[in-house]
Design a protein around this motif. Structure first.
Motif, short mmCIF file in Angstrom:
data_model
loop_
_atom_site.label_atom_id
_atom_site.label_comp_id
_atom_site.label_asym_id
_atom_site.label_seq_id
_atom_site.Cartn_x
_atom_site.Cartn_y
_atom_site.Cartn_z
N PRO A 1 0.83 -1.22 0.00
CA PRO A 1 0.00 0.00 0.00
C PRO A 1 0.86 1.26 0.00
N VAL A 2 0.45 2.22 -0.84
CA VAL A 2 1.18 3.47 -0.99
C VAL A 2 0.40 4.59 -0.31
N LYS A 3 1.06 5.31 0.57
CA LYS A 3 0.44 6.45 1.25
C LYS A 3 0.31 7.60 0.26
N VAL A 4 -0.87 8.17 0.16
CA VAL A 4 -1.11 9.18 -0.86
C VAL A 4 -1.83 10.40 -0.29
N ASP A 5 -1.77 11.48 -1.06
CA ASP A 5 -2.50 12.71 -0.76
C ASP A 5 -4.00 12.43 -0.80
N ALA B 1 -3.75 -7.58 -22.24
CA ALA B 1 -3.72 -6.46 -21.30
C ALA B 1 -5.07 -6.28 -20.60
N SER B 2 -6.16 -6.57 -21.31
CA SER B 2 -7.50 -6.39 -20.74
C SER B 2 -7.79 -7.35 -19.59
N GLU B 3 -6.96 -8.37 -19.43
CA GLU B 3 -7.11 -9.29 -18.31
C GLU B 3 -6.69 -8.65 -17.00
N HIS B 4 -6.13 -7.45 -17.10
CA HIS B 4 -5.64 -6.76 -15.90
C HIS B 4 -6.33 -5.41 -15.73
N THR B 5 -7.65 -5.43 -15.91
CA THR B 5 -8.42 -4.18 -15.84
C THR B 5 -9.60 -4.29 -14.86
N ASP B 6 -9.50 -5.17 -13.91
CA ASP B 6 -10.57 -5.34 -12.93
C ASP B 6 -10.49 -4.24 -11.89
N ILE B 7 -11.46 -3.34 -11.88
CA ILE B 7 -11.42 -2.21 -10.96
C ILE B 7 -11.51 -2.65 -9.50
N ASN B 8 -11.99 -3.86 -9.26
CA ASN B 8 -12.04 -4.37 -7.89
C ASN B 8 -10.66 -4.66 -7.33
N ASN B 9 -9.66 -4.72 -8.21
CA ASN B 9 -8.28 -4.90 -7.76
C ASN B 9 -7.61 -3.59 -7.36
N LEU B 10 -8.34 -2.49 -7.49
CA LEU B 10 -7.90 -1.21 -6.97
C LEU B 10 -8.43 -1.07 -5.55
N ILE B 11 -7.54 -1.14 -4.59
CA ILE B 11 -7.94 -1.13 -3.18
C ILE B 11 -7.67 0.25 -2.60
N ILE B 12 -8.74 0.93 -2.21
CA ILE B 12 -8.65 2.27 -1.64
C ILE B 12 -8.93 2.18 -0.15
N ASP B 13 -7.95 2.53 0.67
CA ASP B 13 -8.10 2.55 2.12
C ASP B 13 -8.21 4.01 2.56
N LYS B 14 -9.44 4.49 2.72
CA LYS B 14 -9.64 5.89 3.06
C LYS B 14 -9.12 6.22 4.45
N GLU B 15 -9.29 5.31 5.38
CA GLU B 15 -8.88 5.56 6.77
C GLU B 15 -7.38 5.80 6.87
N SER C 1 -5.46 6.33 4.10
CA SER C 1 -5.07 7.11 2.92
C SER C 1 -4.02 6.38 2.09
N THR C 2 -4.32 5.11 1.76
CA THR C 2 -3.40 4.32 0.96
C THR C 2 -4.10 3.72 -0.27
#
Length: 336
Positions: A93-97, A148-162, A164-165
């Motif tokens: 996980p990457v800490k982000v703005d 390439a389209s095999e790697h476009t599942d938006i559910n694999n984008l994990i957003i941790d709001k608490e 901020s990662t």
């Protein structure tokens, strides 16, 4: 033969838009080319050039911050931006703005709004098209796009709001936020200008994504001219009061030519090739992010499906099809 054409402004502000006899305010305008990879402009009524310049410089700094954060192509010193995320978020996980959290959270919403037609997780496919478009010599092989389209599942984008990662649950997932970013930032610009009482009458254009602040000093609506790709005449002219966004997606704006055929930059997720329903689709809404999102989505679907989506989200739209037929929703406020 390489042929890339980028029509940087989808709209033209009519000359009469800023015609006003009110002597207290004068129209001032500045343009810039170095943010969001497009031509943009800030136009406002103010009491003097010095006052306008002071406010412009502060606003430009705000926009520059968003442009660097949301850049998927370039690195910047001491900034964790989308390029850094694309390069590293599969490792841990990457800490982000928080502004990145906000944009990507909206990106997931855009996916739902458009039934997947707008997908910020399509970067692995879109990056291939970007590279081939830059070279301008050939089309990417379908097998490459399919893989390439095999790697476009938006559910694999994990957003941790608490915390901020951002984390990618697929090491080949890539983000591309081009379909939503300028509209999203236009909303932020409107908030900044109105909350800080910067101007009471202004028009902002980020690469043709237009948003209005207030009305003209004489209290009349602005008039926005929509570009016609076939001629110097306007496709339409739209009345725009306070907080009106006008956004166009078009096949003529950015494309390249292979064997005499033009291929635009807007990729249909269902075919993995450039969308081919329309020459342009314009969306008018009080929500610039929604207008940006839906202009892309409507460009990638047939007219009947698009009309239903426009009605569902209560936006106005103008379609120019491949045969130059113009279709409008009933609520479009065309100026004479």
């Amino acid at each position: 033969m390489k042929k890339i054409v980028s029509i940087v402004l989808s709209f033209t502000l009519l000359f009469t838009l800023f015609g006003c006899s009110n002597s207290k305010y004068t129209k001032f305008s500045k343009s810039f080319l170095n943010l969001f990879d497009t031509a943009s402009s800030i136009t406002a009524y103010d009491t003097s050039q010095a006052e306008f310049d002071k406010k412009y410089n502060k606003l430009y700094g705000e926009i520059k911050g968003y442009s660097e954060l949301y850049d998927i192509y370039n690195d910047y010193d001491n900034i964790v931006n989308l390029k850094y995320i694309n390069d590293n978020a599969y490792k841990k996980p990457v800490k982000v703005d928080k502004r990145i959290i906000e944009l990507l959270t909206y990106g997931k919403k855009a996916y739902k709004i458009t039934n997947g037609y707008v997908d910020i997780a399509m970067g692995s496919v879109l990056s291939i098209w970007h590279d081939y478009r830059e070279k301008g010599e050939s089309l990417p092989p379908k097998s490459m796009l399919t893989k390439a389209s095999e790697h476009t599942d938006i559910n694999n984008l994990i957003i941790d709001k608490e915390n901020s990662t951002i984390f990618f649950n697929d090491k080949e997932l890539k983000l591309d936020v081009g379909a939503i970013t300028k509209g999203f930032v236009c909303n932020k610009i409107y908030e900044y200008i109105t909350k800080n009482n910067v101007w009471q009458s202004a028009v902002i254009s980020l690469g043709g994504n237009i948003i209005t602040i207030g009305n003209k000093p004489d209290k009349n609506d602005f008039v926005i001219g929509i570009e016609n790709p076939n001629s110097n005449e306007y496709l339409d002219k739209i009345y725009a009061d306070d907080n009106t966004s006008v956004v166009t997606s078009g096949s003529y704006q950015r494309y390249y030519t292979v064997d005499g055929k033009d291929y635009c930059h807007i990729i249909d997720k269902n075919t993995l090739y450039p969308a081919n329903y329309f020459k342009s689709v314009t969306v008018i809404s009080s929500d610039s992010a929604l207008a940006d999102t839906l202009s892309t989505a409507l460009f990638c679907m047939d007219l009947n499906t698009g009309r239903k989506l426009a009605e569902k989200y209560n936006i106005q739209a103008i379609w120019l099809d491949k045969n130059d037929k113009i279709t409008k929703t009933d609520g479009v406020k065309s100026a004479k």
